[in-house]
Design a protein around this motif. Structure first.
Motif, PDB file in Angstrom:
ATOM      1  N   UNK A 102       0.850  -1.191   0.000  1.00 43.82           N
ATOM      2  CA  UNK A 102       0.000   0.000   0.000  1.00 43.82           C
ATOM      3  C   UNK A 102       0.886   1.241   0.000  1.00 43.82           C
ATOM      4  N   UNK A 103       0.798   2.077  -1.010  1.00 45.87           N
ATOM      5  CA  UNK A 103       1.659   3.267  -1.074  1.00 45.87           C
ATOM      6  C   UNK A 103       1.319   4.265   0.017  1.00 45.87           C
ATOM      7  N   UNK A 104       2.312   5.108   0.354  1.00 44.12           N
ATOM      8  CA  UNK A 104       2.127   6.067   1.445  1.00 44.12           C
ATOM      9  C   UNK A 104       1.050   7.092   1.149  1.00 44.12           C
ATOM     10  N   UNK A 105       0.833   7.394  -0.135  1.00 48.40           N
ATOM     11  CA  UNK A 105      -0.126   8.446  -0.451  1.00 48.40           C
ATOM     12  C   UNK A 105      -1.570   7.997  -0.245  1.00 48.40           C
ATOM     13  N   UNK A 106      -1.784   6.768   0.276  1.00 50.21           N
ATOM     14  CA  UNK A 106      -3.134   6.307   0.567  1.00 50.21           C
ATOM     15  C   UNK A 106      -3.495   6.442   2.039  1.00 50.21           C
ATOM     16  N   UNK A 107      -2.663   7.143   2.800  1.00 46.24           N
ATOM     17  CA  UNK A 107      -3.013   7.414   4.186  1.00 46.24           C
ATOM     18  C   UNK A 107      -4.298   8.227   4.223  1.00 46.24           C
ATOM     19  N   UNK A 108      -5.116   7.970   5.214  1.00 51.44           N
ATOM     20  CA  UNK A 108      -6.310   8.782   5.396  1.00 51.44           C
ATOM     21  C   UNK A 108      -5.928  10.125   5.989  1.00 51.44           C
ATOM     22  N   UNK A 109      -6.800  11.107   5.824  1.00 48.68           N
ATOM     23  CA  UNK A 109      -6.543  12.437   6.397  1.00 48.68           C
ATOM     24  C   UNK A 109      -6.451  12.354   7.916  1.00 48.68           C
ATOM     25  N   UNK A 110      -7.272  11.483   8.498  1.00 48.58           N
ATOM     26  CA  UNK A 110      -7.230  11.336   9.960  1.00 48.58           C
ATOM     27  C   UNK A 110      -5.890  10.778  10.406  1.00 48.58           C
ATOM     28  N   UNK A 111      -5.356   9.818   9.620  1.00 50.11           N
ATOM     29  CA  UNK A 111      -4.071   9.224   9.977  1.00 50.11           C
ATOM     30  C   UNK A 111      -2.949  10.250   9.888  1.00 50.11           C
ATOM     31  N   UNK A 161       9.686   3.286  15.681  1.00 45.64           N
ATOM     32  CA  UNK A 161       9.191   3.859  16.940  1.00 45.64           C
ATOM     33  C   UNK A 161       8.250   5.029  16.744  1.00 45.64           C
ATOM     34  N   UNK A 162       7.789   5.285  15.526  1.00 47.10           N
ATOM     35  CA  UNK A 162       6.864   6.388  15.287  1.00 47.10           C
ATOM     36  C   UNK A 162       5.436   5.938  15.567  1.00 47.10           C
ATOM     37  N   UNK A 163       4.592   6.840  16.066  1.00 49.54           N
ATOM     38  CA  UNK A 163       3.217   6.464  16.404  1.00 49.54           C
ATOM     39  C   UNK A 163       2.319   6.369  15.166  1.00 49.54           C
ATOM     40  N   UNK A 164       1.271   5.549  15.277  1.00 47.20           N
ATOM     41  CA  UNK A 164       0.295   5.426  14.195  1.00 47.20           C
ATOM     42  C   UNK A 164      -1.036   4.990  14.776  1.00 47.20           C
ATOM     43  N   UNK A 165      -2.114   5.264  14.025  1.00 46.51           N
ATOM     44  CA  UNK A 165      -3.460   4.872  14.446  1.00 46.51           C
ATOM     45  C   UNK A 165      -4.005   3.696  13.645  1.00 46.51           C
ATOM     46  N   UNK A 166      -3.772   3.701  12.324  1.00 41.30           N
ATOM     47  CA  UNK A 166      -4.360   2.666  11.473  1.00 41.30           C
ATOM     48  C   UNK A 166      -3.711   1.318  11.754  1.00 41.30           C
ATOM     49  N   UNK A 167      -4.336   0.264  11.174  1.00 49.55           N
ATOM     50  CA  UNK A 167      -3.800  -1.077  11.365  1.00 49.55           C
ATOM     51  C   UNK A 167      -2.786  -1.441  10.288  1.00 49.55           C
TER      52      UNK A 167
END
Length: 330
Positions: free
Chosen positions: A243-252, A293-299
């Motif tokens: 999954x390419x990085x440009x598919x992150x959601x705005x919330x993410x 070690x960076x934070x994230x919300x999505x799975x």
């Protein structure tokens, strides 16, 4: 009854244009046909004819010949002399071969029905039927669609249901006037991309095959009717792609920014977050990548991939929570 009908036709002589001897239990064709030179339609279906009479070749003005549901084992050679023939019905026989040259004189043929026979192949000469618009080969033993069929530029309907076809030739793209294609109950695994070039195709029936994927551009076809039931379309294991990085959601994207600012103890962000308890609750469920070690919300986590650890690596440097968190991302 048969004799009476034949006598009536003979009395008409040269003026007789239609002769119907349907279902008369005839085992032979009447040789008296040569006395009907202007005959246009000859219907001999539903009889027990195993061989045509030589006199058939004299009916050069015949436009329709129906020999369906008889006992023919091959396409009669006499047919090549019927140069005016437009409709030929040979369905329901025992035809297992079409001899070379039999179709040579049928340049005006528009319809050919060979359903319910035992054909395992077709001669190259079928490509010479340049005026053919309707071809039906249902319930035979064909394993391939002859490429020659794909050069019948006027063909509008092609029916090859209940055969043993495994693939559709790329040359199918040349059938630019094809409006209906029926390939029910074969062994076709995929539709070639060339099918998408059939701009006039309105009806496509591929039910009961083993198709699992359709070609790119298939959605551009202007189909009025499409049948695909009985195919294992959803049984194949999915193909996973990165999954390419440009598919992150705005919330993410926003969450990652806010979380990074909170880690840096940005006073403005820390004060503002207290005013939004719902957002604060969502951010409290954030995880950290076990590698960067960076934070994230999505799975989903773009920087993580798993490889077997080398003997020198100490697995104890990962906490149990980190391992669990990283596994949940996949």
């Amino acid at each position: 009854m048969t004799e009476r009908l034949l006598l009536t036709a003979l009395k008409g002589g040269k003026s007789t244009k239609i002769l119907t001897l349907n279902g008369k239990k005839m085992s032979k064709m009447p040789s008296a046909l040569e006395k009907l030179p202007n005959l246009r339609t000859l219907d001999l279906q539903n009889n027990q004819i195993s061989k045509v009479c030589p006199e058939l070749r004299t009916l050069t003005k015949l436009t329709l010949l129906n020999l369906g549901n008889n006992l023919l084992q091959e396409v009669p050679e006499e047919i090549k002399y019927l140069t005016s023939l437009k409709n030929l019905h040979l369905f329901g026989n025992r035809i297992c071969r079409i001899a070379a040259g039999v179709l040579d004189g049928l340049g005006d043929l528009v319809l050919l029905n060979l359903n319910d026979n035992q054909l395992s192949s077709l001669p190259p000469e079928i490509g010479r039927l340049q005026n053919l618009t309707f071809l039906s080969l249902n319930h035979n033993k064909l394993t391939v669609i002859p490429k020659e069929i794909c050069f019948l530029e006027h063909l509008s309907e092609l029916h090859i249901n209940y055969n043993r076809i495994t693939r559709i030739p790329e040359e199918i793209r040349f059938l630019q006037n094809l409006q209906q294609l029926s390939l029910v109950r074969n062994n076709i695994e995929e539709l070639p991309e060339e099918v998408c070039q059939l701009t006039k195709l309105g009806v496509l029936d591929v039910a009961g095959n083993v198709i699992q994927i359709f070609p790119a551009g298939f959605q551009d076809l202007k189909l009025r009717e499409f049948y695909c039931e009985g195919n294992p379309l959803f049984l194949k294991n999915p193909i996973f792609a990165p999954q390419p990085k440009d598919l992150w959601t705005l919330r993410e994207i926003a969450a990652r920014f806010v979380l990074s600012q909170l880690e840096e103890y940005n006073p403005l962000i820390m004060d503002a977050i207290e005013c939004y308890p719902e957002v604060k609750d969502k951010l409290s469920k954030a995880k950290k990548c076990a590698i960067c070690r960076k934070p994230f919300l999505s799975e989903w986590l773009e920087c993580v991939y798993f490889v077997p650890p080398s003997k020198e690596e100490e697995l104890s440097c990962w906490s149990i929570s980190e391992v669990e968190d990283s596994q949940k991302t996949f």
